[in-house]
Design a protein around this motif. Structure first.
Motif, mmCIF file in Angstrom:
data_model
loop_
_atom_site.group_PDB
_atom_site.id
_atom_site.type_symbol
_atom_site.label_atom_id
_atom_site.label_comp_id
_atom_site.label_asym_id
_atom_site.label_seq_id
_atom_site.Cartn_x
_atom_site.Cartn_y
_atom_site.Cartn_z
ATOM 1 N N ILE A 18 0.853 -1.192 0.000
ATOM 2 C CA ILE A 18 0.000 0.000 0.000
ATOM 3 C C ILE A 18 0.888 1.242 0.000
ATOM 4 C CG2 ILE A 18 -1.697 1.314 1.347
ATOM 5 C CD1 ILE A 18 -2.814 -1.419 2.254
ATOM 6 N N GLY A 19 0.555 2.185 -0.881
ATOM 7 C CA GLY A 19 1.318 3.431 -0.982
ATOM 8 C C GLY A 19 2.567 3.321 -1.836
ATOM 9 N N GLU A 20 2.904 2.114 -2.308
ATOM 10 C CA GLU A 20 4.102 1.922 -3.127
ATOM 11 C C GLU A 20 3.822 1.278 -4.483
ATOM 12 O OE1 GLU A 20 7.270 -0.148 -1.134
ATOM 13 O OE2 GLU A 20 6.857 0.878 0.759
ATOM 14 N N THR A 21 3.043 0.200 -4.472
ATOM 15 C CA THR A 21 2.794 -0.552 -5.697
ATOM 16 C C THR A 21 1.916 0.265 -6.645
ATOM 17 O OG1 THR A 21 2.903 -2.601 -4.414
ATOM 18 C CG2 THR A 21 1.986 -2.757 -6.621
ATOM 19 N N THR A 22 2.356 0.364 -7.897
ATOM 20 C CA THR A 22 1.618 1.163 -8.884
ATOM 21 C C THR A 22 0.659 0.289 -9.695
ATOM 22 O OG1 THR A 22 3.243 0.842 -10.649
ATOM 23 C CG2 THR A 22 3.608 2.704 -9.140
ATOM 24 N N GLN A 23 -0.221 0.966 -10.396
ATOM 25 C CA GLN A 23 -1.168 0.289 -11.272
ATOM 26 C C GLN A 23 -0.408 -0.522 -12.319
ATOM 27 O OE1 GLN A 23 -4.011 3.153 -12.614
ATOM 28 N NE2 GLN A 23 -5.330 1.635 -13.550
ATOM 29 N N ASN A 24 0.683 0.027 -12.834
ATOM 30 C CA ASN A 24 1.497 -0.682 -13.815
ATOM 31 C C ASN A 24 2.114 -1.939 -13.195
ATOM 32 O OD1 ASN A 24 2.633 -0.861 -16.502
ATOM 33 N ND2 ASN A 24 4.607 -0.451 -15.505
ATOM 34 N N ASP A 25 2.584 -1.852 -11.933
ATOM 35 C CA ASP A 25 3.128 -3.029 -11.240
ATOM 36 C C ASP A 25 2.065 -4.120 -11.132
ATOM 37 O OD1 ASP A 25 5.546 -1.648 -10.760
ATOM 38 O OD2 ASP A 25 4.852 -0.946 -8.779
ATOM 39 N N ILE A 26 0.851 -3.723 -10.782
ATOM 40 C CA ILE A 26 -0.250 -4.683 -10.638
ATOM 41 C C ILE A 26 -0.532 -5.350 -11.974
ATOM 42 C CG2 ILE A 26 -2.732 -4.950 -10.151
ATOM 43 C CD1 ILE A 26 -1.021 -4.570 -7.627
ATOM 44 N N TYR A 27 -0.583 -4.560 -13.039
ATOM 45 C CA TYR A 27 -0.845 -5.099 -14.376
ATOM 46 C C TYR A 27 0.256 -6.081 -14.775
ATOM 47 C CZ TYR A 27 -1.906 -5.452 -19.307
ATOM 48 O OH TYR A 27 -2.207 -5.946 -20.556
ATOM 49 N N THR A 28 1.497 -5.729 -14.494
ATOM 50 C CA THR A 28 2.624 -6.600 -14.838
ATOM 51 C C THR A 28 2.553 -7.923 -14.079
ATOM 52 O OG1 THR A 28 4.024 -4.688 -15.315
ATOM 53 C CG2 THR A 28 5.150 -6.762 -14.859
ATOM 54 N N THR A 29 2.172 -7.874 -12.818
ATOM 55 C CA THR A 29 2.119 -9.075 -11.980
ATOM 56 C C THR A 29 0.883 -9.916 -12.220
ATOM 57 O OG1 THR A 29 3.364 -7.936 -10.251
ATOM 58 C CG2 THR A 29 2.171 -9.926 -9.593
ATOM 59 N N PHE A 30 -0.283 -9.287 -12.315
ATOM 60 C CA PHE A 30 -1.549 -10.021 -12.361
ATOM 61 C C PHE A 30 -2.233 -10.032 -13.724
ATOM 62 C CE2 PHE A 30 -0.914 -8.706 -7.963
ATOM 63 C CZ PHE A 30 -1.056 -9.924 -7.301
ATOM 64 N N GLY A 31 -1.800 -9.180 -14.637
ATOM 65 C CA GLY A 31 -2.421 -9.136 -15.959
ATOM 66 C C GLY A 31 -3.662 -8.262 -15.984
ATOM 67 N N THR A 32 -4.458 -8.461 -17.000
ATOM 68 C CA THR A 32 -5.686 -7.690 -17.184
ATOM 69 C C THR A 32 -6.702 -8.062 -16.112
ATOM 70 O OG1 THR A 32 -5.309 -7.675 -19.565
ATOM 71 C CG2 THR A 32 -7.532 -7.134 -18.821
ATOM 72 N N PRO A 33 -7.280 -7.065 -15.433
ATOM 73 C CA PRO A 33 -8.284 -7.390 -14.411
ATOM 74 C C PRO A 33 -9.540 -7.992 -15.043
ATOM 75 C CG PRO A 33 -8.143 -5.019 -14.726
ATOM 76 C CD PRO A 33 -7.067 -5.630 -15.555
#
Length: 117
Positions: free
Chosen positions: A50-65
């Motif tokens: 929280i407060g660090e991970t970006t939307q781009n990081d999430i997309y890279t790790t988990f893919g398309t929501p």
């Protein structure tokens, strides 16, 4: 001489829709399970900060929501995989991530019915 017109109880379109629904239902009835959403790397949830991970990081790790939305004006992404079974235990996993206006994780919730090993 008047022609006799026989009305059909079902239109061709109605019959096709009914037949289509039946064909789609047969595999579910035979296997006794259904799945909604798509799998995601649930083991990576602990990498979210929280407060660090970006939307781009999430997309890279988990893919398309699987779903996107808004919660109190903040963008949310949902990853979910829901497996239902008539003959055994089903399983569910979902991850809902809320982003602040800068595109950084402001909160997230992860739920699972799978037992930890």
């Amino acid at each position: 001489m008047k022609a006799l017109i026989l009305s059909q109880p079902y239109s061709h379109r109605s019959f096709r829709n009914t037949l289509g629904a039946l064909v789609l239902s047969v595999p579910v009835l035979l296997t006794g399970c259904a799945s909604v959403g798509h799998e995601f790397p649930a083991g990576q949830v602990s990498t979210i900060k929280i407060g660090e991970t970006t939307q781009n990081d999430i997309y890279t790790t988990f893919g398309t929501p699987w779903r996107t939305g808004l919660d109190n004006g903040m963008k949310t992404w949902t990853y979910g995989h829901y497996r239902y079974s008539l003959f055994g235990e089903g399983s569910t996993e979902d991850l809902v991530i809320k982003f602040d206006p800068r595109g950084v994780v402001s909160s997230y919730v992860f739920n699972t019915s799978k037992r930890s090993k």
